[in-house]
Each structure stands twice: as structure tokens, then as C-alpha cells.
Motif scaffolding. Sequence first.
Motif, PDB file in Angstrom:
ATOM      1  N   UNK A  54       0.820  -1.209   0.000  1.00 32.83           N
ATOM      2  CA  UNK A  54       0.000   0.000   0.000  1.00 32.83           C
ATOM      3  C   UNK A  54       0.852   1.256   0.000  1.00 32.83           C
ATOM      4  N   UNK A  55       2.139   1.108   0.095  1.00 34.81           N
ATOM      5  CA  UNK A  55       3.020   2.268   0.073  1.00 34.81           C
ATOM      6  C   UNK A  55       3.334   2.683  -1.347  1.00 34.81           C
ATOM      7  N   UNK A  56       3.869   3.852  -1.491  1.00 32.59           N
ATOM      8  CA  UNK A  56       4.197   4.331  -2.821  1.00 32.59           C
ATOM      9  C   UNK A  56       5.567   3.856  -3.282  1.00 32.59           C
ATOM     10  N   UNK A  57       6.325   3.218  -2.414  1.00 34.72           N
ATOM     11  CA  UNK A  57       7.672   2.762  -2.751  1.00 34.72           C
ATOM     12  C   UNK A  57       7.699   1.799  -3.923  1.00 34.72           C
ATOM     13  N   UNK A  58       6.711   0.919  -4.001  1.00 30.04           N
ATOM     14  CA  UNK A  58       6.643  -0.045  -5.098  1.00 30.04           C
ATOM     15  C   UNK A  58       6.464   0.689  -6.429  1.00 30.04           C
ATOM     16  N   UNK A  60       7.130   3.922  -7.056  1.00 27.53           N
ATOM     17  CA  UNK A  60       8.311   4.734  -7.343  1.00 27.53           C
ATOM     18  C   UNK A  60       9.461   3.873  -7.854  1.00 27.53           C
ATOM     19  N   UNK A  61       9.618   2.683  -7.287  1.00 22.09           N
ATOM     20  CA  UNK A  61      10.663   1.773  -7.756  1.00 22.09           C
ATOM     21  C   UNK A  61      10.422   1.345  -9.187  1.00 22.09           C
ATOM     22  N   UNK A  62       9.171   1.056  -9.520  1.00 19.08           N
ATOM     23  CA  UNK A  62       8.839   0.668 -10.896  1.00 19.08           C
ATOM     24  C   UNK A  62       9.101   1.827 -11.852  1.00 19.08           C
ATOM     25  N   UNK A  63       8.744   3.028 -11.457  1.00 23.88           N
ATOM     26  CA  UNK A  63       8.992   4.202 -12.312  1.00 23.88           C
ATOM     27  C   UNK A  63      10.484   4.412 -12.524  1.00 23.88           C
ATOM     28  N   UNK A  64      11.251   4.270 -11.450  1.00 26.09           N
ATOM     29  CA  UNK A  64      12.692   4.449 -11.583  1.00 26.09           C
ATOM     30  C   UNK A  64      13.270   3.396 -12.523  1.00 26.09           C
ATOM     31  N   UNK A  65      12.874   2.156 -12.309  1.00 26.87           N
ATOM     32  CA  UNK A  65      13.400   1.061 -13.110  1.00 26.87           C
ATOM     33  C   UNK A  65      12.936   1.146 -14.557  1.00 26.87           C
ATOM     34  N   UNK A  66      11.678   1.446 -14.763  1.00 26.39           N
ATOM     35  CA  UNK A  66      11.104   1.441 -16.099  1.00 26.39           C
ATOM     36  C   UNK A  66      11.442   2.702 -16.886  1.00 26.39           C
ATOM     37  N   UNK A  67      11.400   3.830 -16.242  1.00 24.34           N
ATOM     38  CA  UNK A  67      11.492   5.095 -16.965  1.00 24.34           C
ATOM     39  C   UNK A  67      12.807   5.828 -16.726  1.00 24.34           C
ATOM     40  N   UNK A  68      13.049   6.207 -15.497  1.00 25.24           N
ATOM     41  CA  UNK A  68      14.184   7.083 -15.208  1.00 25.24           C
ATOM     42  C   UNK A  68      15.527   6.500 -15.611  1.00 25.24           C
TER      43      UNK A  68
END
Length: 133
Positions: A54-58, A60-68
Motif C-alpha cells: 500500500x506504500x508508494x515505494x513499489x 516509485x521503484x517501478x517508475x525508476x526502473x522502467x522510466x528514469x
Amino acid sequence: MAGQAELIGGLKQMLAKHELPGAKRHSLEQVLGYLERNRKHMRYEICLAKDYPIGRGVIEGACRNLINDRLELMGMSWTLRGAESMMRLRAVRIYKDWEVVWNHRRKLERRRLYGVRHADSSGTRHQELPRAA
């Protein structure tokens, strides 16, 4: 939902009991409005019972891995359209769906170029790539 009701009630009490400066009062009123409007969507007790994150860490991690990691390399600059295209390709690569996407794309292109809808591509697959190159 009891936790949500307690949170909203506590924030309303804070708003009523304390003399908050205008900007803080306005921010708190906005938060309360958001929580009350979206209360039915916030089913944390169900998610926790099923061990869902339920946290946003999952996210944010996906965004970092996929996009950034791809788009923020040194010297890169992107248009919105190009960044979206790269993000889609990156997702296909990461989730190992390349073959499925390629087959779908090939069918769409065949239909667009030749009007062929249901041609069997199993025998022509290896012939098409060298011809296209």
C-alpha cells in the motif's frame, strides 16, 4: 474503514480547535475534502489483509526502473511522444513480451499494407525480416 473515520475526525477536530494561519487552514481543508471524496477508494484494510503493498515505494521503484534509468541518461533529451514510445518499448523488454508485441505489430502492418487479415505467418516469419532490412 474505522481508521479512515478516525483520521478524518481527528483532522476535523484539529481544524476546529486550532487557529491555523490561512495557508495551513486551506491546505488542511483540501486534504479533508480529498479524503472524504475518495474514502470509498481507500480500502487499505482489504489490501493489508491480502498482503498487497500500500506504500508508494513499489510504484516509485517501478517508475525508476522502467522510466528514469533509461530516459535520464547523460545527454538525453526527449519529446513527450518519444519518451512515451521509449517507455512502452522498455516495458515490453522488461516484462519479456517482445515476441507477443512483435507478432501483433507484424499482423497490424500486414493488414495495413496488404489488407491481409488472417494469414499464417509461421512459414514466412524468417523470410520477412531479411526482406524488411
